[in-house]
Design an enzyme around this catalytic site. Structure first.
Site, PDB file in Angstrom:
ATOM      1  N   LYS A   1      -0.978   6.577 -10.220  1.00  0.00           N
ATOM      2  CA  LYS A   1      -0.349   5.554  -9.916  1.00  0.00           C
ATOM      3  C   LYS A   1      -0.898   4.330 -10.919  1.00  0.00           C
ATOM      4  O   LYS A   1      -2.304   4.650 -11.261  1.00  0.00           O
ATOM      5  CB  LYS A   1      -0.965   4.970  -8.489  1.00  0.00           C
ATOM      6  CG  LYS A   1       0.006   3.604  -7.895  1.00  0.00           C
ATOM      7  CD  LYS A   1       1.217   4.180  -7.315  1.00  0.00           C
ATOM      8  CE  LYS A   1       2.060   3.332  -6.907  1.00  0.00           C
ATOM      9  NZ  LYS A   1       3.256   3.739  -6.186  1.00  0.00           N
TER      10      LYS A   1
ATOM     11  N   GLY B   1      18.031  -3.404   3.299  1.00  0.00           N
ATOM     12  CA  GLY B   1      17.743  -3.618   1.725  1.00  0.00           C
ATOM     13  C   GLY B   1      18.758  -2.577   1.099  1.00  0.00           C
ATOM     14  O   GLY B   1      19.634  -1.847   1.640  1.00  0.00           O
TER      15      GLY B   1
ATOM     16  N   VAL C   1      17.532   0.653   0.405  1.00  0.00           N
ATOM     17  CA  VAL C   1      17.808   2.048   1.329  1.00  0.00           C
ATOM     18  C   VAL C   1      18.267   1.652   2.519  1.00  0.00           C
ATOM     19  O   VAL C   1      19.161   2.604   3.026  1.00  0.00           O
ATOM     20  CB  VAL C   1      16.114   2.352   1.592  1.00  0.00           C
ATOM     21  CG1 VAL C   1      16.222   3.847   2.577  1.00  0.00           C
ATOM     22  CG2 VAL C   1      15.429   2.721   0.180  1.00  0.00           C
TER      23      VAL C   1
ATOM     24  N   ASN D   1       7.235   2.960   3.497  1.00  0.00           N
ATOM     25  CA  ASN D   1       5.902   3.500   3.067  1.00  0.00           C
ATOM     26  C   ASN D   1       4.659   3.066   4.187  1.00  0.00           C
ATOM     27  O   ASN D   1       4.882   1.816   4.429  1.00  0.00           O
ATOM     28  CB  ASN D   1       5.303   3.001   1.591  1.00  0.00           C
ATOM     29  CG  ASN D   1       6.225   3.984   0.406  1.00  0.00           C
ATOM     30  OD1 ASN D   1       6.108   5.098   0.650  1.00  0.00           O
ATOM     31  ND2 ASN D   1       6.586   3.304  -0.410  1.00  0.00           N
TER      32      ASN D   1
HETATM   33  P1  NAD Z   1      14.215  -3.839  -0.277  1.00  0.00           P
HETATM   34  O1  NAD Z   1      13.385  -4.889  -0.598  1.00  0.00           O
HETATM   35  O2  NAD Z   1      15.851  -3.578  -0.903  1.00  0.00           O
HETATM   36  O3  NAD Z   1      14.700  -3.937   1.320  1.00  0.00           O
HETATM   37  C1  NAD Z   1      13.973  -4.266   2.170  1.00  0.00           C
HETATM   38  C2  NAD Z   1      14.432  -5.150   3.295  1.00  0.00           C
HETATM   39  O4  NAD Z   1      13.735  -5.549   4.396  1.00  0.00           O
HETATM   40  C3  NAD Z   1      15.027  -6.600   2.767  1.00  0.00           C
HETATM   41  O5  NAD Z   1      16.426  -6.861   3.077  1.00  0.00           O
HETATM   42  C4  NAD Z   1      14.078  -7.499   3.574  1.00  0.00           C
HETATM   43  O6  NAD Z   1      14.670  -8.727   3.886  1.00  0.00           O
HETATM   44  C5  NAD Z   1      13.813  -6.505   4.939  1.00  0.00           C
HETATM   45  N1  NAD Z   1      12.785  -7.006   5.737  1.00  0.00           N
HETATM   46  C6  NAD Z   1      11.451  -7.537   5.454  1.00  0.00           C
HETATM   47  N2  NAD Z   1      10.963  -7.906   6.654  1.00  0.00           N
HETATM   48  C7  NAD Z   1      11.657  -7.297   7.450  1.00  0.00           C
HETATM   49  C8  NAD Z   1      11.059  -7.497   9.029  1.00  0.00           C
HETATM   50  N3  NAD Z   1      10.273  -7.906   9.493  1.00  0.00           N
HETATM   51  N4  NAD Z   1      12.536  -7.135   9.628  1.00  0.00           N
HETATM   52  C9  NAD Z   1      13.508  -6.816   9.208  1.00  0.00           C
HETATM   53  N5  NAD Z   1      13.686  -6.682   7.896  1.00  0.00           N
HETATM   54  C10 NAD Z   1      12.850  -7.064   6.993  1.00  0.00           C
HETATM   55  O7  NAD Z   1      13.436  -2.458  -0.090  1.00  0.00           O
HETATM   56  P2  NAD Z   1      14.089  -0.950  -0.290  1.00  0.00           P
HETATM   57  O8  NAD Z   1      14.029  -0.314  -1.519  1.00  0.00           O
HETATM   58  O9  NAD Z   1      15.086  -0.912   0.561  1.00  0.00           O
HETATM   59  O10 NAD Z   1      12.717  -0.033   0.548  1.00  0.00           O
HETATM   60  C11 NAD Z   1      12.480  -0.302   1.851  1.00  0.00           C
HETATM   61  C12 NAD Z   1      11.143   0.452   2.162  1.00  0.00           C
HETATM   62  O11 NAD Z   1      11.287   1.743   1.992  1.00  0.00           O
HETATM   63  C13 NAD Z   1       9.964   0.078   1.594  1.00  0.00           C
HETATM   64  O12 NAD Z   1       8.922   0.114   2.461  1.00  0.00           O
HETATM   65  C14 NAD Z   1       9.739   0.811   0.422  1.00  0.00           C
HETATM   66  O13 NAD Z   1       8.515   0.949  -0.165  1.00  0.00           O
HETATM   67  C15 NAD Z   1      10.155   2.171   1.031  1.00  0.00           C
HETATM   68  N6  NAD Z   1      10.568   3.171  -0.214  1.00  0.00           N
HETATM   69  C16 NAD Z   1      11.593   2.903  -0.853  1.00  0.00           C
HETATM   70  C17 NAD Z   1      12.099   3.750  -1.666  1.00  0.00           C
HETATM   71  C18 NAD Z   1      13.391   3.478  -2.835  1.00  0.00           C
HETATM   72  O14 NAD Z   1      13.754   4.257  -3.357  1.00  0.00           O
HETATM   73  N7  NAD Z   1      13.816   2.496  -2.784  1.00  0.00           N
HETATM   74  C19 NAD Z   1      11.409   4.948  -1.711  1.00  0.00           C
HETATM   75  C20 NAD Z   1      10.561   5.184  -0.966  1.00  0.00           C
HETATM   76  C21 NAD Z   1       9.880   4.333  -0.086  1.00  0.00           C
END
Ligand code: NAD
Length: 358
Positions: free
Chosen positions: A79, A183, A185, A262
């Site tokens: 990391k 978002g 995912v 995460n």
């Molecule tokens: P993103 O930023 O695209 O989406 C996150 C969404 O959550 C946003 O729309 C935001 O408005 C919403 N949000 C924030 N606080 C909230 C709450 N209290 N209640 C409801 N909605 C809320 O992120 P992402 O890429 O979709 O990732 C989502 C999660 O998955 C993160 O924790 C990220 O670390 C984890 N993750 C993502 C990936 C990836 O490939 N993108 C891989 C592994 C883990």
């Protein structure tokens, strides 16, 4: 403080550079070079002190080793943290990323990186001007595009495995699922779940995002304040970490927690709390490995789409194994998952770094 942190950390090497021009500390933690390199994202963040940035890099690199071991990824965990005084924009951001690219290149492939919090595909394109050891670049920049859709596919496989364990069939028709976060995912996951016949409710702090995602596939929108306590078969956290703790766990009305976010457990004790509450928890570092498999498979290993799809389906198979072990031994699933990771590492570890750090 640096010395105490590093002495107590079980990884292989840490590279530290202070970039005076941007008043930024760069930390590259190589927890394990199992398989030839340490792989992990580059996080850009404002920390109270440089030591907090170093601690984050060390902790996250260890988690990457677990994630990659359980996912049968070819890399060990690493990391990088860029501990910035303020999130830089424009030319200042570009200069910082180029200097960081030089640092990554100086490690001759011992560390391979990709986007993380506050770094984007476009940032990887800039870093890629100085090093080959960067992944997750934009499709325009020669990368494989967003990881979010494949993360969602992996989560869907994980939800099916959990539903099969609890209800005896992986059929999602009629199963109720609450997705927290619409978002990258969550938005894809809501659609996949609806296509599989589940009854889906979605919440997002952006009401418009939740409405748009829901409207496209007939899902229901629920308020973010009440989403965790909504009665359902599966709660799928796809927004924030640290949401499962002593306060929220007693309010849950689900049989399964299985989502992409995460670090969902606020502390180790919360895995045991879920276990005692009779809620099946799909450990986050297992179920959300689709993104890392996307980058590693498509960009580093030259996998075909079919091979990647099989690896994503493997997330479900691995979870089935973890759920079986946890049930047979009466232990929390996160403990069973960590044990599986440790076993896979023990059989493959050589003791010495596979790639000497120059
Ligand atoms: P993103 O930023 O695209 O989406 C996150 C969404 O959550 C946003 O729309 C935001 O408005 C919403 N949000 C924030 N606080 C909230 C709450 N209290 N209640 C409801 N909605 C809320 O992120 P992402 O890429 O979709 O990732 C989502 C999660 O998955 C993160 O924790 C990220 O670390 C984890 N993750 C993502 C990936 C990836 O490939 N993108 C891989 C592994 C883990």
């Amino acid at each position: 403080m640096f010395d105490e942190l590093i002495r107590g950390w079980p990884g292989e090497a840490v590279v530290i550079r202070y970039h005076a021009g941007a008043d930024t500390w760069m930390f590259v933690a190589l927890h394990s070079t199992r398989g030839g390199a340490a792989g992990g994202g580059t996080r850009m963040k404002i920390y109270p002190t440089p030591s907090d940035g170093l601690a984050d890099a060390l902790r996250l690199s260890e988690a990457m080793t677990l994630k990659l071991a359980v996912a049968n990824g070819p890399n060990g965990g690493g990391k990088a943290v860029l501990a910035v005084p303020a999130i830089p924009q424009g030319e200042a951001r570009r200069r910082l990323l180029l200097a960081y690219g030089d640092l990554v290149e100086s490690l001759h492939g011992a560390f391979r990186t990709a986007p993380d919090v506050n770094t984007s595909e476009e940032d990887m394109d800039v870093i890629g001007e100085r090093t080959r050891h960067v992944y997750g670049r934009s499709e325009r920049g020669g990368g494989s595009g967003s990881t979010a859709p494949d993360t969602a596919v992996g989560v869907l496989h994980g939800i099916r495995a959990a539903v099969a364990h609890v209800f005896g069939s992986d059929d999602l028709r009629g199963r109720s699922v609450v997705v927290q976060g619409a978002g990258g995912v969550g938005g894809v996951l809501v659609r996949l779940l609806a296509e599989a016949g589940a009854s889906v409710a979605v919440s997002d702090i952006s009401a418009e995002r939740a409405r748009t995602v829901a409207a496209a596939c007939g899902a229901r929108v629920i308020a973010p304040e009440t989403a965790l306590a909504e009665p359902c078969d599966v709660l799928s956290p796809c927004a924030l970490g640290g949401i499962l703790d002593a306060t929220t766990i007693p309010t849950l009305r689900c049989r399964i927690v299985a989502g992409a976010a995460n670090n969902q457990l606020a502390s180790r004790e919360d895995g045991a709390r879920l276990h005692r509450a009779g809620i099946l928890y799909a450990p986050d570092f297992v179920i959300n490995a689709g993104g890392v498999l996307h980058v590693v498979g498509l960009e580093m290993e030259g996998w075909s789409r079919e091979r990647l799809d099989d690896a994503l389906a493997g997330i479900g198979r691995t979870l089935t194994e973890i759920f079986g072990t946890a049930e047979a031994e009466g232990i929390p699933t996160d403990v069973a998952a960590e044990r599986l990771a440790a076993e896979r590492l023990a059989t493959e570890r050589t003791g010495d770094p596979a790639v000497p750090v120059p």
